[in-house]
Design a protein around this motif. Structure first.
Motif, mmCIF file in Angstrom:
data_model
loop_
_atom_site.group_PDB
_atom_site.id
_atom_site.type_symbol
_atom_site.label_atom_id
_atom_site.label_comp_id
_atom_site.label_asym_id
_atom_site.label_seq_id
_atom_site.Cartn_x
_atom_site.Cartn_y
_atom_site.Cartn_z
ATOM 1 N N GLN A 495 0.828 -1.210 0.000
ATOM 2 C CA GLN A 495 0.000 0.000 0.000
ATOM 3 C C GLN A 495 0.858 1.255 0.000
ATOM 4 O O GLN A 495 0.558 2.238 -0.685
ATOM 5 C CB GLN A 495 -0.916 -0.008 1.226
ATOM 6 C CG GLN A 495 -1.932 1.120 1.233
ATOM 7 C CD GLN A 495 -2.985 0.933 2.298
ATOM 8 O OE1 GLN A 495 -4.017 0.333 2.066
ATOM 9 N NE2 GLN A 495 -2.718 1.445 3.480
ATOM 10 N N ALA A 496 1.956 1.224 0.738
ATOM 11 C CA ALA A 496 2.860 2.367 0.771
ATOM 12 C C ALA A 496 3.535 2.556 -0.577
ATOM 13 O O ALA A 496 3.749 3.687 -1.036
ATOM 14 C CB ALA A 496 3.902 2.178 1.874
ATOM 15 N N ARG A 497 3.873 1.458 -1.219
ATOM 16 C CA ARG A 497 4.466 1.540 -2.568
ATOM 17 C C ARG A 497 3.519 2.228 -3.528
ATOM 18 O O ARG A 497 3.909 3.104 -4.301
ATOM 19 C CB ARG A 497 4.757 0.128 -3.108
ATOM 20 C CG ARG A 497 6.001 -0.533 -2.612
ATOM 21 C CD ARG A 497 6.293 -1.697 -3.537
ATOM 22 N NE ARG A 497 7.150 -2.685 -2.926
ATOM 23 C CZ ARG A 497 7.648 -3.735 -3.575
ATOM 24 N NH1 ARG A 497 7.335 -3.928 -4.847
ATOM 25 N NH2 ARG A 497 8.423 -4.596 -2.961
ATOM 26 N N MET A 498 2.272 1.780 -3.494
ATOM 27 C CA MET A 498 1.302 2.301 -4.458
ATOM 28 C C MET A 498 1.044 3.787 -4.256
ATOM 29 O O MET A 498 0.817 4.525 -5.207
ATOM 30 C CB MET A 498 -0.009 1.512 -4.358
ATOM 31 C CG MET A 498 0.121 0.043 -4.688
ATOM 32 S SD MET A 498 0.956 -0.257 -6.280
ATOM 33 C CE MET A 498 1.281 -2.015 -6.174
ATOM 34 N N ALA A 499 1.082 4.246 -3.020
ATOM 35 C CA ALA A 499 0.833 5.656 -2.751
ATOM 36 C C ALA A 499 1.894 6.545 -3.377
ATOM 37 O O ALA A 499 1.609 7.697 -3.736
ATOM 38 C CB ALA A 499 0.770 5.894 -1.242
ATOM 39 N N ALA A 551 9.093 8.684 -0.218
ATOM 40 C CA ALA A 551 9.539 8.394 1.149
ATOM 41 C C ALA A 551 8.418 8.560 2.169
ATOM 42 O O ALA A 551 8.420 7.919 3.222
ATOM 43 C CB ALA A 551 10.703 9.312 1.511
ATOM 44 N N ALA A 552 7.438 9.401 1.847
ATOM 45 C CA ALA A 552 6.335 9.642 2.785
ATOM 46 C C ALA A 552 5.439 8.423 2.957
ATOM 47 O O ALA A 552 4.645 8.355 3.903
ATOM 48 C CB ALA A 552 5.507 10.834 2.316
ATOM 49 N N GLY A 553 5.545 7.450 2.052
ATOM 50 C CA GLY A 553 4.726 6.251 2.165
ATOM 51 C C GLY A 553 3.262 6.515 1.937
ATOM 52 O O GLY A 553 2.875 7.493 1.289
ATOM 53 N N GLY A 554 2.419 5.660 2.499
ATOM 54 C CA GLY A 554 0.993 5.766 2.214
ATOM 55 C C GLY A 554 0.143 6.312 3.344
ATOM 56 O O GLY A 554 -1.071 6.490 3.178
ATOM 57 N N GLU A 555 0.764 6.631 4.489
ATOM 58 C CA GLU A 555 -0.033 6.999 5.668
ATOM 59 C C GLU A 555 -0.891 8.228 5.434
ATOM 60 O O GLU A 555 -2.093 8.235 5.733
ATOM 61 C CB GLU A 555 0.900 7.224 6.857
ATOM 62 C CG GLU A 555 0.153 7.528 8.150
ATOM 63 C CD GLU A 555 1.077 7.665 9.348
ATOM 64 O OE1 GLU A 555 0.595 8.075 10.413
ATOM 65 O OE2 GLU A 555 2.284 7.369 9.202
#
Length: 567
Positions: A495-499, A551-555
């Motif tokens: 999910q973080a990758r996709m964001a 780097a911010a990820g998906g959060e």
């Protein structure tokens, strides 16, 4: 100013950036000599400039229409299509045994680049047929190949791709079109398909539809889909068009652009079809068509970017504006120069990436080496997404350079923007391309990405040794930043990758663009060195902000709730 095919630019990219010499040096493509390539480019340019380009405005003002069940195409499209077929342009990369030239895909890419810049609405027709030729060559039975390939390659028949249905957009596995065995080796195809590019026309002897459908025993999802050849006219015993098949055009879509290209809603009402490839393996067969089609769509964006840049430059050199009695043209204004420089620099970057991609495809074909296959696969979503986004951005800047006249249809500036906008959507949206890049294409742990980054850094070291340290250092540093981001990305949760997928793809394209411009500067051409300096100073730095998003990820994306989007 009328469109002129950028043959000098294409030759430069092939020689100094894309590494086409390696392709010509293989046994598989030994016939792609400099003389042959030059002859191909020159003749394709003549056709693009003199026959195809004059139809650009015609297709917009005299759009395709459906009359009494017949699709009427713009005046001149049929003659131009016949000229494309007669010149052998559909078969540039097609197999020789069926009438093709068997030349590298890179040369076909160059031809499609010129045709797309000349008139994208018309160029879509041969591009769809070329994709079908590739799919049939790879997956069809010998009988189907013998019946269809010679006529498709000769341009006598045209091809389409039928995936999308009203209830199933990007989710192809949700399709409902059925294929019932008829007991004689054929199948009855029933269902409706939408967004079918060049679904019919009034000049091809036959329209050959590749249709995805589900057999009675096909499981749910994409694993239960099969591929079928469903022609408009059933071939007779001699392979000529015979009885009309049970299919029809329901309607043509009213679109933002590409008015000369008929986009059809197709109804299949028990139409006779033939299985292409193995049962339940339709997606594998269709992806043969789609993967190279994605490169082709990226090139569509590049072609339109070229045409928009040429038009904007011509206007800026002619338009006088300033104090009363002034003689200066708007190209003297710093902001106009900035826009033109962005247009030219990004068109060069996108073209270079697309041609590097095509060279990798050719090297994979010629050598069978896994590293070339991985490189081609990794570059494909970047070519498609960055090529089309460049086309949109450059066309938008073209309108701005024209000022108020850019909003007036008679200049043609607005048409470039309207026509190219859909390229970021079809053949897999650019978001899907980015998800493919950070998903499937990083399943090797980033190996293909790291090999590319090694090459970029080696190019920077070579440029430094050649006295271009000021240009080389930012490119090398950007590649290192991208390497670190890739290492982090492969460790992230899906999910973080996709964001951060779109940001990562764009950042990779930006760094590849810096690599291409640095290679151009190493050629010794002072003008190209100046353009490289502009790109590296003003456009390459965008990669840093993009990688910050990665780097911010998906959060911060997934923490938002539906009500947070409401006004």
């Amino acid at each position: 100013m009328p469109y002129r095919s950028p043959t000098a630019e294409i030759r430069f990219v092939l020689k100094h950036v894309a590494g086409f010499d390696a392709v010509a040096g293989t046994g598989r493509f030994a016939e792609a000599t400099p003389e042959t390539v030059e002859a191909i480019l020159s003749e394709a340019a003549r056709l693009a400039d003199e026959v195809i380009a004059p139809l650009q405005r015609v297709g917009d003002t005299d759009p395709a229409r459906l009359e009494d069940g017949i699709v009427r195409t713009p005046k001149g499209f049929g003659d131009a299509s016949a000229a494309i077929g007669a010149g052998g342009w559909l078969g540039v990369a097609a197999p020789g045994e069926f009438g093709g030239m068997a030349l590298p895909q890179t040369i076909a890419t160059a031809v499609n680049d010129m045709f797309s810049g000349a008139c994208l609405s018309l160029a879509l027709n041969p591009l769809m047929t070329q994709g079908q030729i590739e799919a049939l060559e790879a997956h069809a039975s010998d009988e189907i190949k013998a019946t269809y390939l010679p006529k498709l390659i000769a341009g006598e028949w045209s091809g389409t791709m039928n995936l999308t249905e009203p209830q199933a957009g990007s989710d192809v596995g949700a399709l409902k079109t059925k294929a019932e065995p008829k007991g004689d080796g054929t199948y009855a195809i029933t269902g409706q398909k939408i967004y079918i590019t060049w679904g019919d026309n009034d000049f091809s002897g036959n329209i050959c539809h590749l249709v995805l459908a589900r057999l009675p025993d096909g499981p749910e999802g994409t694993k239960g889909i099969s591929l079928f050849m469903v022609p408009k006219f059933l071939p007779d015993a001699d392979g000529n068009p015979g009885e009309r098949n049970a299919l029809r055009v329901v309607s043509l879509e009213h679109k933002l652009g590409l008015h000369g290209s008929p986009t059809a809603v197709m109804a299949y009402e028990g139409a006779t079809g033939w299985l292409v490839g193995e049962a339940h393996a339709g997606m594998a067969a269709m992806f043969t068509m789609m993967n190279n089609a994605r490169v082709g769509v990226g090139v569509q964006g590049i072609g339109v970017a070229e045409a928009a840049t040429q038009a904007a430059l011509a206007y800026a050199q002619e338009r006088r504006q300033g104090r009363a009695g002034g003689t200066g043209t708007i190209i003297e204004h710093a902001d106009v120069r900035r826009m033109l420089a962005e247009m030219r620099a990004d068109t060069f970057a996108a073209r270079s990436i697309g041609y590097m991609n095509s060279v990798a495809i050719d090297m994979a074909t010629a050598t069978g080496e896994a590293k070339w296959k991985a490189r081609a696969a990794f570059l494909t979503p970047i070519t498609k997404a960055f090529g089309t986004e460049t086309g949109i951005a450059v066309a938008g800047l073209g309108v701005q350079v024209h000022g108020g006249m850019g909003f007036i249809e008679e200049t043609g500036a607005a048409q470039f923007l309207r026509d190219v906008r859909v390229t970021a959507i079809y053949e897999g949206t650019n978001g899907i391309q980015a998800m493919d890049l950070v998903g499937r294409k990083l399943m090797d742990g980033g190996e293909a990405a790291f090999r590319l980054l090694d090459e970029i850094e080696a190019g920077a070291e070579a440029a430094k040794a050649a006295g271009l340290a000021d240009l080389a250092a930012p490119v090398w540093n950007a590649a290192e930043s991208l390497r670190e981001a890739t290492e982090a990305l492969v460790e992230m949760e899906p999910q973080a990758r996709m964001a951060g997928a779109v940001a990562y793809l764009t950042a990779f394209a930006r760094v590849l663009g810096g690599h291409a411009h640095l290679a151009a500067a190493r050629s010794g051409d002072e003008g190209r060195a100046r353009l490289a300096a502009f790109y590296i100073a003003r456009l390459l730095p965008q990669h840093a902000a993009l990688l910050a998003q990665v780097a911010a990820g998906g959060e911060t994306v997934m923490a938002l709730r539906a009500e947070d989007f409401a006004a």
